[in-house]
Design a protein around this motif. Structure first.
Motif, mmCIF file in Angstrom:
data_model
loop_
_atom_site.group_PDB
_atom_site.id
_atom_site.type_symbol
_atom_site.label_atom_id
_atom_site.label_comp_id
_atom_site.label_asym_id
_atom_site.label_seq_id
_atom_site.Cartn_x
_atom_site.Cartn_y
_atom_site.Cartn_z
ATOM 1 N N GLN A 234 -7.443 -2.087 -12.684
ATOM 2 C CA GLN A 234 -7.157 -2.819 -11.451
ATOM 3 C C GLN A 234 -8.099 -2.396 -10.332
ATOM 4 O OE1 GLN A 234 -2.934 -2.097 -10.696
ATOM 5 N NE2 GLN A 234 -2.367 -3.928 -11.842
ATOM 6 N N THR A 235 -8.282 -3.304 -9.362
ATOM 7 C CA THR A 235 -9.045 -3.000 -8.151
ATOM 8 C C THR A 235 -8.205 -3.389 -6.943
ATOM 9 O OG1 THR A 235 -10.117 -5.173 -8.006
ATOM 10 C CG2 THR A 235 -11.214 -3.504 -9.352
ATOM 11 N N THR A 236 -8.423 -2.689 -5.844
ATOM 12 C CA THR A 236 -7.722 -2.979 -4.589
ATOM 13 C C THR A 236 -8.701 -2.820 -3.435
ATOM 14 O OG1 THR A 236 -5.617 -2.147 -5.472
ATOM 15 C CG2 THR A 236 -5.809 -2.312 -3.083
ATOM 16 N N ASN A 237 -8.803 -3.842 -2.596
ATOM 17 C CA ASN A 237 -9.567 -3.746 -1.353
ATOM 18 C C ASN A 237 -8.603 -3.543 -0.206
ATOM 19 O OD1 ASN A 237 -11.830 -4.251 -2.854
ATOM 20 N ND2 ASN A 237 -12.492 -6.035 -1.670
ATOM 21 N N ALA A 238 -8.906 -2.579 0.660
ATOM 22 C CA ALA A 238 -8.019 -2.282 1.781
ATOM 23 C C ALA A 238 -8.849 -1.952 3.013
ATOM 24 C CB ALA A 238 -7.097 -1.113 1.436
ATOM 25 N N LEU A 239 -8.339 -2.368 4.170
ATOM 26 C CA LEU A 239 -8.986 -2.059 5.437
ATOM 27 C C LEU A 239 -8.508 -0.704 5.941
ATOM 28 C CD1 LEU A 239 -8.677 -5.539 7.191
ATOM 29 C CD2 LEU A 239 -10.693 -4.590 6.045
ATOM 30 N N LEU A 240 -9.466 0.118 6.357
ATOM 31 C CA LEU A 240 -9.180 1.423 6.940
ATOM 32 C C LEU A 240 -9.701 1.420 8.374
ATOM 33 C CD1 LEU A 240 -8.581 4.553 6.868
ATOM 34 C CD2 LEU A 240 -10.962 4.806 6.081
ATOM 35 N N THR A 241 -8.818 1.668 9.347
ATOM 36 C CA THR A 241 -9.229 1.766 10.745
ATOM 37 C C THR A 241 -9.254 3.236 11.144
ATOM 38 O OG1 THR A 241 -8.264 -0.385 11.258
ATOM 39 C CG2 THR A 241 -8.694 1.078 13.109
#
Length: 522
Positions: A234-241
């Motif tokens: 699996q792959t997951t894209n996530a925004l990190l601030t």
């Protein structure tokens, strides 16, 4: 493909790599690009490469699983993989698809979109924010699985988890870990890939929350979480601030396993998120990894995933079903007089442990070569029972190279039903050649009343929960032979796999073209 001496955990060994690097090189492309990759085998193993999540529309010859869509590339030989990433965008992965070589033979595929992201655009995408999770054995991984297959027992678990190939320092070895450099007040897109052989993982960053925007190269409704659950494949894209005070923040990667009798590598890999301007004397802000049996955290993350289902990215879930299948997923025991306990551990779908052929199934299908496979794979269990309750006494499995045949453009629903044979366990199931919609999920036995046909998440790999079930749907509009298997490599080795035959259609662009002239021979 070449060998490279590599040191981890203060111990060195030769590993199989692409171009001498581990993890392997990242493949960058833009949506609808055609990609040609020339693979030359300079090692003493047979090799194939699978482009995990690429749909391979009418290019099944380039899919990569050994003896399913191609014969392997033999030592000294080469093959050009030629495929188009039509209508796909996001993060995927490539890996070896033969033996256990994907332990070190893996890397990222980044497909840039033609249209703007449907979420706030990150300030930058740099390679350091590509995060590949994996496992490391001090021993040769082929020796690990070969010994297990000889004695009929489970293989030794890995010695470490890794983040971009590095386990991070530990008391027994202070070899450094990954350092992710970031600037304060920015938004970064993390592309997270689980390339581990056998373990589902939790990912956390101390003091930060992440906004999930994509899984398996499909956009999802954004949601915030402090823990990402990600299964092999699996792959997951996530925004990190980066909104926290300047400093160092610990990144942790730890295993998930909610079965009490299954052994896992219980180590935690660590890395550091390092804000620009941090003093060298600053201490690292820590994070506690979830307990390894944190079922509620894994379930909450999984239930939060919903297709974006916007005008630009609609959710085209099939509402009518032509083939309704129920596949039980089990671990079994077969008699083996030469094995340690007189039994060999096996794994199966509908009580069939898949036997790998000696030639490519796709070749046999395309050229009508008889005697290689049958198309009588059972669409339902041969015996119905309480799948998550009292189990049958006979733990033996049938064996065969049995496929399930479907017509072109037919719709397929598969209920992937976990059982308690020997032990209830999670199974990340991967389907080649298609994305599917996860229309239902639950604990216990299949319940058709728990369906979501409005905005189910679209994936290529789904974790079937321990003692539970998942229902998926897809449209079989891609002719060829397509593998379905558990992405825990140990279970695949034991036979937890099968394949679909999708017949040609009658219209233009509805049939599989002949193989390329350099397709490897067995």
């Amino acid at each position: 493909v070449m060998k490279q001496k590599t040191t981890r955990l203060c111990s060195s060994k030769e590993i199989v790599t692409i171009n001498g690097v581990f993890p392997g090189p990242t493949i960058y492309a833009t949506e609808d690009d055609t990609i040609l990759i020339h693979v030359v085998n300079h090692v003493n193993y047979n090799i194939t490469i699978h482009w995990h999540g690429i749909k391979q529309f009418r290019t099944g010859w380039a899919d990569g699983p050994a003896y399913i869509t191609q014969c392997p590339i033999q030592p000294g030989q080469s093959y050009v993989y030629n495929f188009t990433v039509s209508g796909q965008r996001g993060t995927l992965l490539w890996h070896a698809h033969i033996l256990w070589l994907r332990a070190t033979l893996h890397g990222a595929i980044v497909i840039l979109p033609k249209l703007p992201y449907p979420f706030p655009k990150p300030h930058q995408e740099v390679e350091e924010l590509l995060i590949i999770l994996s496992e490391w054995w001090k021993s040769d991984v082929e020796d690990v699985i070969n010994e297990a297959l000889i004695f009929g027992t489970p293989p030794n678990v890995s010695d470490a988890h890794t983040i971009n190939g590095l386990p991070g320092p530990r008391s027994s070895c202070l070899q450094g870990g990954l350092n992710l450099a970031v600037k304060p007040g920015r938004t970064y897109l993390l592309r997270i890939i689980n390339a581990a052989l056998n373990e589902e993982l939790f990912f956390k960053i101390g003091g930060h929350k992440l906004t999930v925007v994509e899984v398996d190269a499909t956009y999802v409704k954004p949601f915030e979480t402090d823990t990402i659950f990600i299964a092999p494949g699996q792959t997951t894209n996530a925004l990190l601030t980066t909104h926290r005070p300047t400093g160092r923040y610990l990144i942790s990667v730890s295993p998930f396993m909610d079965s009490t009798i299954i052994d896992v590598d219980n180590t935690t890999a660590t890395a550091t998120l390092n804000y620009a301007g941090t003093l060298t004397s600053s201490s690292t802000i820590l994070t506690d990894p979830p307990p390894r049996n944190a079922t509620s955290i894994a379930a909450k993350f999984t239930k939060s995933l919903r297709s974006l289902n916007s005008l630009k990215y609609p959710c085209k879930v099939p509402l009518l079903v032509n083939h309704s299948l129920l596949f039980t997923i089990s671990i079994g025991l077969n008699s083996c007089p030469t094995c340690t306990n007189g039994f060999r551990v096996a794994a199966d779908i509908n009580n069939v442990s898949f036997i790998m052929p000696k030639v490519s199934l796709l070749n046999a299908h395309f050229f009508n070569i008889g005697g290689i496979f049958t198309d009588d794979f059972p669409g339902n269990p041969t015996i119905s029972y309480n799948y998550t309750g009292t189990q049958p006494r006979n733990l033996g499995t049938m064996t065969g190279t049995r496929l399930y045949r479907v017509e072109y453009d037919s719709t397929v629903q598969i209920v992937l039903q976990g059982t308690r044979m020997i032990a209830a366990e999670n199974h990340p199931m991967h389907l080649h050649g298609f994305n599917f919609f996860v229309v239902g999920r639950g604990l216990g036995n299949f319940d058709p009343n728990r369906f979501n046909l409005v905005d189910p998440v679209e994936r290529n790999t789904i974790a079937v929960p321990s003692g539970g079930w998942v229902a998926i749907r897809f449209r079989a509009n891609n002719p060829g032979i397509w593998f379905l298997h558990c992405h825990l490599e140990v279970h695949t080795s034991w036979g937890l796999k099968m394949a679909f035959v999708v017949d040609d259609g009658k219209g233009p662009n509805q049939s599989l073209p002949p193989p390329p002239i350099d397709l490897p021979k067995c």
